[in-house]
Design an enzyme around this catalytic site. Sequence first.
Site, PDB file in Angstrom:
ATOM      1  N   HIS A 149       1.209 -11.839   2.523  1.00  0.00           N
ATOM      2  CA  HIS A 149       0.127 -11.077   1.659  1.00  0.00           C
ATOM      3  C   HIS A 149      -0.070 -11.992   1.092  1.00  0.00           C
ATOM      4  O   HIS A 149      -1.458 -11.390   0.836  1.00  0.00           O
ATOM      5  CB  HIS A 149       0.937  -9.634   0.814  1.00  0.00           C
ATOM      6  CG  HIS A 149      -0.255  -8.587   0.631  1.00  0.00           C
ATOM      7  ND1 HIS A 149      -0.353  -7.189   0.771  1.00  0.00           N
ATOM      8  CD2 HIS A 149      -1.639  -8.848   0.823  1.00  0.00           C
ATOM      9  CE1 HIS A 149      -0.961  -6.849   0.674  1.00  0.00           C
ATOM     10  NE2 HIS A 149      -2.202  -7.271   0.248  1.00  0.00           N
ATOM     11  N   TYR A 151       0.742  -1.441   0.255  1.00  0.00           N
ATOM     12  CA  TYR A 151      -0.111  -0.082  -0.145  1.00  0.00           C
ATOM     13  C   TYR A 151       0.532   1.484  -0.652  1.00  0.00           C
ATOM     14  O   TYR A 151       0.543   2.520  -0.365  1.00  0.00           O
ATOM     15  CB  TYR A 151      -1.066   0.161   0.973  1.00  0.00           C
ATOM     16  CG  TYR A 151      -1.572  -1.057   1.474  1.00  0.00           C
ATOM     17  CD1 TYR A 151      -2.211  -2.165   0.319  1.00  0.00           C
ATOM     18  CD2 TYR A 151      -2.754  -1.276   2.302  1.00  0.00           C
ATOM     19  CE1 TYR A 151      -2.639  -3.136   0.354  1.00  0.00           C
ATOM     20  CE2 TYR A 151      -3.420  -2.801   2.565  1.00  0.00           C
ATOM     21  CZ  TYR A 151      -3.308  -3.350   1.751  1.00  0.00           C
ATOM     22  OH  TYR A 151      -4.380  -4.443   1.521  1.00  0.00           O
TER      23      TYR A 151
END
Length: 273
Positions: free
Chosen positions: A105, A47
């Site tokens: 992730h 992000y």
Amino acid sequence: MVETVTLSNGQTMPTLGLGVYMNEECAEACKVALQNGYRMIDGARYYENEVQVGVGVGKSGVKREDVFITSKVFHNDFTYDGTMAALKDSIANLGSSYYDLYLTHSAIGGKDARLSAYRALLDGKASGMIRSVGVSNYSAKHIEEIREAGLEMPVVNQIELHPFCQQKPIVEYCRKNNIVVQAYSPLLRGAFDNPVIQELSTKYSKDPAQILVRWSLQRGFVPLPKSSQPERIISNGQVFDWNIEPTDMAKLDALDRGKDGAVTWNPVEVDVD
């Protein structure tokens, strides 16, 4: 007041968090959320806003130890050394000495790569940089690899979860193994036009996002709604003093379309034959 759940390692985690993917106002969003009852921020290296999370927490007036902060290592760094370097960089970005939860992730990259990354996170936990270790976008097969390697099991699996994509086999596996399921994209990326969602929004005098967050909570998930708009952040958190009736929960449950209902990348079937 946000409720909490106890993880398998004894750590407590809030049952609602703010997601910050693609949030250009990340620091302000974190500040607003924390000043309005949230106590968890869900971030990731991908992000590119770990610094902003730290800034937002610092400006919120809420003590660092009272905020549960998550980040994730992306598959590009899935070697032992790459993951350890990523973790240390995440710590520096946050401006804190630790993360409450750190996840792989996804399962992309192959078995050896994901196990190497996971081992690095466990060593990061042993050294005090992480309080809890988990995974994201993992199927049962990927988690079983961790068990078979003799490693400590993850306390969390974060997956795409909402009425249209309920991931039932993964959820059932996680429940049997005492792994808490976090729900990303619980708001369908704003696709609220379904008649059932609209009907219940009217019936309960709640906006569609609140209906979806409440469904997630009542299913025992930990939803991570994201927004950059202060009024939305606040309303998304106003979900703890009312319930959806069982007959209406059943209506939402009936919307499941399996993997066809996914609204994001949902890479849970990587390397699954």
